[in-house]
Design a protein around this motif. Sequence first.
Motif, PDB file in Angstrom:
ATOM      1  N   LYS A   1       0.860  -1.194  -0.086  1.00 37.04           N
ATOM      2  CA  LYS A   1       0.038   0.143  -0.168  1.00 37.04           C
ATOM      3  C   LYS A   1       1.104   1.334  -0.076  1.00 37.04           C
ATOM      4  O   LYS A   1       0.696   2.235  -0.759  1.00 37.04           O
ATOM      5  N   GLU A   2       1.778   1.292   0.798  1.00 32.35           N
ATOM      6  CA  GLU A   2       2.720   2.446   0.871  1.00 32.35           C
ATOM      7  C   GLU A   2       3.439   2.955  -0.150  1.00 32.35           C
ATOM      8  O   GLU A   2       3.994   4.099  -0.560  1.00 32.35           O
ATOM      9  N   TYR A   3       3.493   1.888  -1.331  1.00 27.55           N
ATOM     10  CA  TYR A   3       4.267   1.966  -2.530  1.00 27.55           C
ATOM     11  C   TYR A   3       3.416   2.228  -3.688  1.00 27.55           C
ATOM     12  O   TYR A   3       4.008   2.044  -4.901  1.00 27.55           O
ATOM     13  N   ARG A   4       1.915   2.171  -3.714  1.00 30.64           N
ATOM     14  CA  ARG A   4       1.232   2.265  -4.617  1.00 30.64           C
ATOM     15  C   ARG A   4       1.045   4.017  -5.129  1.00 30.64           C
ATOM     16  O   ARG A   4       1.422   4.689  -4.588  1.00 30.64           O
ATOM     17  N   GLY A   5       0.559   4.041  -6.430  1.00 27.82           N
ATOM     18  CA  GLY A   5       0.092   5.497  -6.919  1.00 27.82           C
ATOM     19  C   GLY A   5       1.102   5.752  -7.901  1.00 27.82           C
ATOM     20  O   GLY A   5       2.133   5.385  -8.079  1.00 27.82           O
ATOM     21  N   LYS A   6       0.668   6.590  -8.615  1.00 32.01           N
ATOM     22  CA  LYS A   6       1.503   7.181  -9.551  1.00 32.01           C
ATOM     23  C   LYS A   6       2.751   7.753  -9.131  1.00 32.01           C
ATOM     24  O   LYS A   6       3.717   8.045  -9.716  1.00 32.01           O
ATOM     25  N   GLU A   7       2.619   8.554  -8.145  1.00 33.25           N
ATOM     26  CA  GLU A   7       3.852   9.255  -7.471  1.00 33.25           C
ATOM     27  C   GLU A   7       5.004   8.360  -7.027  1.00 33.25           C
ATOM     28  O   GLU A   7       6.035   8.802  -7.441  1.00 33.25           O
ATOM     29  N   MET A   8       4.570   7.103  -6.678  1.00 35.04           N
ATOM     30  CA  MET A   8       5.725   6.167  -6.396  1.00 35.04           C
ATOM     31  C   MET A   8       6.197   5.592  -7.766  1.00 35.04           C
ATOM     32  O   MET A   8       7.154   5.159  -7.899  1.00 35.04           O
ATOM     33  N   GLY A   9       5.161   5.164  -8.588  1.00 37.81           N
ATOM     34  CA  GLY A   9       5.643   4.611  -9.839  1.00 37.81           C
ATOM     35  C   GLY A   9       5.875   3.110  -9.754  1.00 37.81           C
ATOM     36  O   GLY A   9       6.253   2.418 -10.967  1.00 37.81           O
ATOM     37  N   THR A  10       5.830   2.403  -8.740  1.00 38.12           N
ATOM     38  CA  THR A  10       6.260   1.072  -8.435  1.00 38.12           C
ATOM     39  C   THR A  10       5.444   0.066  -9.380  1.00 38.12           C
ATOM     40  O   THR A  10       5.966  -0.659 -10.147  1.00 38.12           O
ATOM     41  N   ALA A  11       4.174   0.209  -9.558  1.00 38.36           N
ATOM     42  CA  ALA A  11       3.521  -0.540 -10.523  1.00 38.36           C
ATOM     43  C   ALA A  11       3.781  -0.336 -11.713  1.00 38.36           C
ATOM     44  O   ALA A  11       4.121  -1.457 -12.516  1.00 38.36           O
ATOM     45  N   GLN A  12       3.958   0.919 -12.350  1.00 40.01           N
ATOM     46  CA  GLN A  12       4.349   1.261 -13.581  1.00 40.01           C
ATOM     47  C   GLN A  12       5.850   0.594 -14.006  1.00 40.01           C
ATOM     48  O   GLN A  12       5.933   0.053 -15.258  1.00 40.01           O
ATOM     49  N   LEU A  13       6.445   0.714 -12.966  1.00 39.36           N
ATOM     50  CA  LEU A  13       8.105   0.045 -13.353  1.00 39.36           C
ATOM     51  C   LEU A  13       7.997  -1.496 -13.401  1.00 39.36           C
ATOM     52  O   LEU A  13       8.526  -2.010 -14.401  1.00 39.36           O
ATOM     53  N   LEU A  14       7.184  -2.171 -12.618  1.00 38.93           N
ATOM     54  CA  LEU A  14       6.892  -3.508 -12.799  1.00 38.93           C
ATOM     55  C   LEU A  14       6.315  -3.973 -14.057  1.00 38.93           C
ATOM     56  O   LEU A  14       6.805  -4.750 -14.838  1.00 38.93           O
ATOM     57  N   LEU A  15       5.299  -3.369 -14.402  1.00 37.26           N
ATOM     58  CA  LEU A  15       4.637  -3.469 -15.755  1.00 37.26           C
ATOM     59  C   LEU A  15       5.684  -3.222 -16.761  1.00 37.26           C
ATOM     60  O   LEU A  15       5.841  -4.242 -17.641  1.00 37.26           O
TER      61      LEU A  15
END
Length: 172
Positions: A92-106
């Motif tokens: 949860k703490e690393y979600r969202g556009k600001e963090m960009g974690t999901a985008q980097l993984l994808l």
Amino acid sequence: MKNDTNTELTITPIFNDHCQQILGLILPIQQIEFNVPITLDDQPDLLNIENHYHQTGGGFWGAKVNDELVGTIALIATEDNAGTIRKMFVKKEYRGKEMGTAQLLLNTLINHSREAGITDLYLGTVDMLKAAHRFYERNGFERKLSEEMPSCFRRNGGENVYYHLQLGAATN
């Protein structure tokens, strides 16, 4: 990538030696945060990621901050130059556009797919994960009906929302 806590976020392939960290990330998100009725017994792939993901020509990647696993994404390569995306989870703490974690993984998974000659990516998720739906749709995934999914798509129990992304050729 630097995030607002000034720590380095890295995406790297992960293997069976990370199974306990993977379980520690994924199971609480599924069971506690989203109340998805799924257990480890329903997901034997999490105990042997090398066999279920890497050996197919796919992969399993982790997002880490320092040595903490904060996100995962996995790919099962299948016949017909296709792949099934699995295990996309971000703390949860690393979600969202600001963090960009999901985008980097994808992005990591898509780059690997293109290099491996995979032209079609498929995934299944659950209807309650509305933010995930928006994320996939923003990234060009098209929603599909269950019966529109190809036979090479590896189904997972509980899924009721499906997506497809057609990839372009690899660019060098």
